[in-house]
Design an enzyme around this catalytic site. Structure first.
Site, PDB file in Angstrom:
ATOM      1  N   GLU A   1      14.812  44.551   1.731  1.00 16.66           N
ATOM      2  CA  GLU A   1      14.898  43.090   1.682  1.00 16.66           C
ATOM      3  C   GLU A   1      13.554  42.426   1.955  1.00 16.66           C
ATOM      4  OE1 GLU A   1      16.754  45.099   3.573  1.00 16.66           O
ATOM      5  OE2 GLU A   1      18.731  45.031   2.618  1.00 16.66           O
TER       6      GLU A   1
ATOM      7  N   ARG B   1      32.328  35.693   0.693  1.00 16.31           N
ATOM      8  CA  ARG B   1      32.880  36.859   0.006  1.00 16.31           C
ATOM      9  C   ARG B   1      34.252  36.573  -0.591  1.00 16.31           C
ATOM     10  NH1 ARG B   1      36.742  40.781   1.304  1.00 16.31           N
ATOM     11  NH2 ARG B   1      36.319  42.864   0.492  1.00 16.31           N
TER      12      ARG B   1
ATOM     13  N   ARG C   1      30.750  33.166  -4.207  1.00 18.86           N
ATOM     14  CA  ARG C   1      29.715  34.062  -4.736  1.00 18.86           C
ATOM     15  C   ARG C   1      29.823  34.205  -6.259  1.00 18.86           C
ATOM     16  NH1 ARG C   1      31.625  40.210  -3.823  1.00 18.86           N
ATOM     17  NH2 ARG C   1      33.797  39.869  -3.234  1.00 18.86           N
TER      18      ARG C   1
ATOM     19  N   PHE D   1      21.490  40.314   5.732  1.00 17.02           N
ATOM     20  CA  PHE D   1      20.308  41.133   5.442  1.00 17.02           C
ATOM     21  C   PHE D   1      19.132  40.301   4.934  1.00 17.02           C
ATOM     22  CE2 PHE D   1      23.907  44.251   4.777  1.00 17.02           C
ATOM     23  CZ  PHE D   1      23.847  44.699   6.088  1.00 17.02           C
TER      24      PHE D   1
ATOM     25  N   SER E   1      27.867  42.908  -5.139  1.00 11.39           N
ATOM     26  CA  SER E   1      28.504  42.066  -4.126  1.00 11.39           C
ATOM     27  C   SER E   1      28.096  40.605  -4.248  1.00 11.39           C
ATOM     28  CB  SER E   1      28.162  42.576  -2.726  1.00 11.39           C
ATOM     29  OG  SER E   1      28.509  43.936  -2.597  1.00 11.39           O
TER      30      SER E   1
ATOM     31  N   HIS F   1      28.440  36.815   1.391  1.00  8.99           N
ATOM     32  CA  HIS F   1      29.226  37.378   2.501  1.00  8.99           C
ATOM     33  C   HIS F   1      28.830  36.740   3.836  1.00  8.99           C
ATOM     34  CE1 HIS F   1      29.951  40.176  -0.711  1.00  8.99           C
ATOM     35  NE2 HIS F   1      30.731  40.956   0.008  1.00  8.99           N
TER      36      HIS F   1
ATOM     37  N   ASP G   1      34.321  44.561   7.685  1.00  7.63           N
ATOM     38  CA  ASP G   1      33.094  45.301   7.970  1.00  7.63           C
ATOM     39  C   ASP G   1      32.685  45.235   9.443  1.00  7.63           C
ATOM     40  OD1 ASP G   1      32.627  46.378   5.522  1.00  7.63           O
ATOM     41  OD2 ASP G   1      31.207  44.855   4.868  1.00  7.63           O
TER      42      ASP G   1
HETATM   43  C1  LIG Z   1      19.730  46.427   5.695  1.00 11.41           C
HETATM   44  C2  LIG Z   1      20.902  46.675   4.833  1.00 11.41           C
HETATM   45  N1  LIG Z   1      20.860  46.319   3.532  1.00 11.41           N
HETATM   46  C3  LIG Z   1      21.942  46.506   2.744  1.00 11.41           C
HETATM   47  C4  LIG Z   1      23.095  47.053   3.255  1.00 11.41           C
HETATM   48  C5  LIG Z   1      24.325  47.202   2.375  1.00 11.41           C
HETATM   49  N2  LIG Z   1      24.631  48.606   2.113  1.00 11.41           N
HETATM   50  C6  LIG Z   1      25.574  49.282   2.815  1.00 11.41           C
HETATM   51  S1  LIG Z   1      25.675  50.883   2.403  1.00 11.41           S
HETATM   52  C7  LIG Z   1      24.469  50.715   1.220  1.00 11.41           C
HETATM   53  C8  LIG Z   1      24.017  51.897   0.415  1.00 11.41           C
HETATM   54  C9  LIG Z   1      23.582  53.003   1.300  1.00 11.41           C
HETATM   55  O1  LIG Z   1      23.238  54.128   0.579  1.00 11.41           O
HETATM   56  P1  LIG Z   1      22.898  55.492   1.308  1.00 11.41           P
HETATM   57  O2  LIG Z   1      21.942  55.238   2.416  1.00 11.41           O
HETATM   58  O3  LIG Z   1      22.480  56.448   0.277  1.00 11.41           O
HETATM   59  O4  LIG Z   1      24.270  55.885   1.992  1.00 11.41           O
HETATM   60  P2  LIG Z   1      25.412  56.896   1.483  1.00 11.41           P
HETATM   61  O5  LIG Z   1      25.125  57.261   0.074  1.00 11.41           O
HETATM   62  O6  LIG Z   1      25.310  58.082   2.363  1.00 11.41           O
HETATM   63  O7  LIG Z   1      26.706  56.183   1.656  1.00 11.41           O
HETATM   64  C10 LIG Z   1      24.009  49.395   1.179  1.00 11.41           C
HETATM   65  C11 LIG Z   1      22.963  48.878   0.288  1.00 11.41           C
HETATM   66  C12 LIG Z   1      23.100  47.400   4.620  1.00 11.41           C
HETATM   67  N3  LIG Z   1      24.194  47.915   5.211  1.00 11.41           N
HETATM   68  N4  LIG Z   1      22.001  47.219   5.385  1.00 11.41           N
END
Ligand SMILES: Cc1ncc(C[n+]2csc(CCOP(=O)(O)OP(=O)(O)O)c2C)c(N)n1
Ligand SMILES: [Mg+2]
Lengths: 313, 282
Positions: free
Chosen positions: A57, A165, A10, A82, A36, A107, A115
């Site tokens: 996405e 990753r 990456r 994703f 990432s 990843h 994960d």
């Molecule tokens: C469909 C999807 N896209 C991207 C991700 C990667 N990802 C994991 S957590 C996150 C941020 C989430 O933010 P939020 O919903 O505000 O959660 P919190 O602040 O409560 O941790 C991302 C982009 C994912 N898990 N699923």
């Protein structure tokens, strides 16, 4: 080939974006995973040419399509898994009109850390391979990822590139002229069996070949970084030279590199084949190396597969 | 209430007890992420006061019978914030405290992202954002078809609601007037890469839900009294779907994690870990 330095593929994507930045038509799209996928390096330097799509996405893929239709060169990235959420957008909005949108899924595979199965894409190569016009690549190290990503600027069709990753051994020296889209690279020669691998499994295959050599079995090892279009000429040549073929990928055995090679061989030059890959199951949380063992795609599993088909002849 | 010791307590005593449970959960959250050297502390610490009150005072569940058909459903749609959920499941007795050591460990029941195939008490396999609300609509419709009293609760993140599928679900929930569907929105203002404001401006989140026809109430997601009242409002409000918008602090309770995007998905080092334990009174 030194194989002593470790790097993540990456990072090669991140470096490629920076080194292509001289092209004013280059635009980078991200969906809250730039840190990432490493598009963040480009964003830090060229925020005005980086489009944040939030966690969306499906939207990102079609925004990229619109940019491409207007003469821009969009590179969109998120986790491999994703990108799949936007599969139909990619199919109908990018591949059908044949727009040069370049998607990078980082990843990829099960070699992703802890994960768990929701983040382990084991079908991305298969689904993107099924789309007309799509180029599908899965390079094995940062150097080849950077070179191949830069070469995408020369093609007129959409592409999907899977990166990994974790850090794995660097396989290539910088500026290796053998690295071309659509051309496999023979990294090692032997006449007993040909191992065709992609991604993180290339260095594992080289490791397996070394151990097999200690047992008197000489293996050819090919880095088949481009899954589509498949380097059929090379596959044909390997089949006629070695008679036995083993494919190796951190991906389902259904539809990916193993699937592509099996399809070619059975239609053109029937050859004994073993596919090392994930056997139609999901992974779980675990360290990357533990996951390869759990899913039976570790170095030892490559060796076992080779020994198994050697016995057949 | 699942925890019988909370029955009959006055409001102030209840709030005190809940804060104490949440404090213990925070300690477990930091320990899990530290042991695994991976995971998501920020969103676990922001949600934990809400989860504590929800599990302790409101959900109709049987920890010894996790698959009880008429249990209320809880769906952690932001499935990366699993340490928070595992901590409260252990407090409730769905799993053992020793199970928490299996977080992100091969063969363990506590997967990186919540997974209904691995953990008793988990009703949805999450990890891909933006999926839980649609699943929750299915659970709420099933409850209606079954003529059951069971309610469905879905926790969403403020980054997560950028996913288009969430808006499809918001529309559908109102179309079907699902009074038994309740959303808790953890508005901690941070997502993965950075602050929500820099990734995708949301403008007024309450206005968006209101315009989709939802019942909306905003609270301070770390004030236990407001949380308990807010949750009661959610349950009692049965005319159409309702959302409790909780304004929270990502990383709440550990000073250097608070409001720090870096601790969305990063583990503390040894020194940071010691500091967190001290601050949390461990
Ligand atoms: C469909 C999807 N896209 C991207 C991700 C990667 N990802 C994991 S957590 C996150 C941020 C989430 O933010 P939020 O919903 O505000 O959660 P919190 O602040 O409560 O941790 C991302 C982009 C994912 N898990 N699923
Ligand atoms: Mg958030």
């Amino acid at each position: 080939m030194n194989m002593t330095e470790l790097a993540a593929s990456r990072d090669g994507y991140g470096n490629a974006l920076i080194s292509m930045s001289g092209d004013p038509k280059l635009v980078v799209l991200e969906a809250d995973l730039g840190k990432s996928t490493k598009s963040c390096w480009f964003r830090d330097k060229f925020p005005e040419r980086t489009v944040s799509c939030g966690i969306g996405e499906q939207n990102m893929m079609l925004v990229a399509a619109g940019l491409a239709s207007s003469g821009f060169k969009p590179f969109a990235s998120t986790f491999a898994i994703f990108t799949e959420r936007a599969f139909e957008q990619v199919r109908n909005g990018i591949c059908r009109p044949n727009l040069p949108v370049h998607i990078c899924g980082s990843h990829g595979g099960t070699h992703t850390g802890t994960d768990g199965s929701s983040a382990q894409s084991i079908e991305d190569l298969a689904i993107y391979r099924s789309l007309p016009n799509m180029v599908v690549m899965h390079p094995c190290d940062d150097v080849s990822t950077e070179i191949l990503t830069k070469k995408l600027l020369e093609i007129k069709s959409p592409s999907y590139t899977r990166t990994a990753r974790n850090k794995t051994p660097r396989v290539y020296d910088l500026d290796d002229s053998r690295i071309q889209i659509g051309k496999g690279v023979k990294l090692r020669s032997g006449s007993d069996v040909a191992i065709i691998a992609c991604g993180v499994m290339v260095s594992k295959s080289l490791e397996a070949a070394k151990k097999l050599s200690e047992r008197g079995i000489e293996a050819t090892v090919v880095d088949m970084h481009t899954i589509k279009p498949l380097d059929e000429e090379l596959v044909h040549q390997l089949a006629s030279e070695c008679k036995l073929i083993v494919t190796v990928e951190d991906h389902s055995v259904i539809g990916g590199l193993g699937g592509a090679v099996a399809e070619y061989l059975s239609e053109n030059i029937p050859t004994i084949l073993r596919r090392v890959g994930v056997r139609d199951r999901f992974g779980e949380s675990g360290q990357a190396e533990e996951m390869l063992e759990l899913l039976k795609i570790s170095t030892n599993d490559i060796i076992d597969s080779v020994l198994e088909i050697k016995e057949k002849v | 209430m699942v925890l019988s010791r909370l029955n009959g307590l006055g409001d102030d005593e209840l709030v005190g007890e809940l804060n104490e449970i949440a404090r213990k959960c925070r300690i477990e959250i930091v320990k899990m992420v530290y042991r695994a050297q991976a995971g998501h502390p920020g969103g676990s610490l922001s949600e934990i006061d809400l989860l504590t009150a929800l599990y302790s005072t409101q959900l109709r569940i049987k920890p010894k019978e996790p698959k009880w058909h008429d249990r209320d459903r809880f769906i952690l749609s932001k499935g990366h914030a699993s340490p928070g959920m595992y901590a409260i499941l252990a407090e409730m007795g769905f799993i053992q405290h020793t199970d928490l050591e299996s977080y992100r460990v091969l063969g363990g029941i506590c997967q990186g992202h919540v997974d209904m195939k691995f953990t008793p008490g988990v009703d949805f396999s999450a990890g891909s954002l933006g999926m839980g609300l649609s699943f929750g609509i299915g659970c709420a419709l099933a409850s209606r078809f079954d003529n059951s009293e069971r309610e469905c609760y879905v926790m969403l993140g403020d980054g997560e609601i950028q996913e288009g599928s969430v808006w499809e679900a918001m529309m559908a929930a109102k179309h079907h007037e699902l009074g038994n569907l309740n959303v808790i929105l953890d508005c901690n203002r941070i997502q993965n890469d950075d602050f929500v404001e820099s990734q995708m401006r949301m403008f007024s989140i309450p206005d968006k839900w209101i315009s989709f026809g939802w019942n909306v109430k905003e609270i301070d997601g770390h004030d236990m009294k407001e949380i308990v009242e807010g949750l009661r409002w959610l349950k009692e409000n049965n005319e159409g779907p309702s959302v409790l918008i909780a304004n929270t602090i990502k990383g709440k309770g550990v000073s250097y994690m608070e409001n720090n995007p870096k601790f969305h998905g990063a583990a503390p080092n040894e020194e940071q870990y010691e500091m967190a334990m001290k601050e949390l009174g461990e």
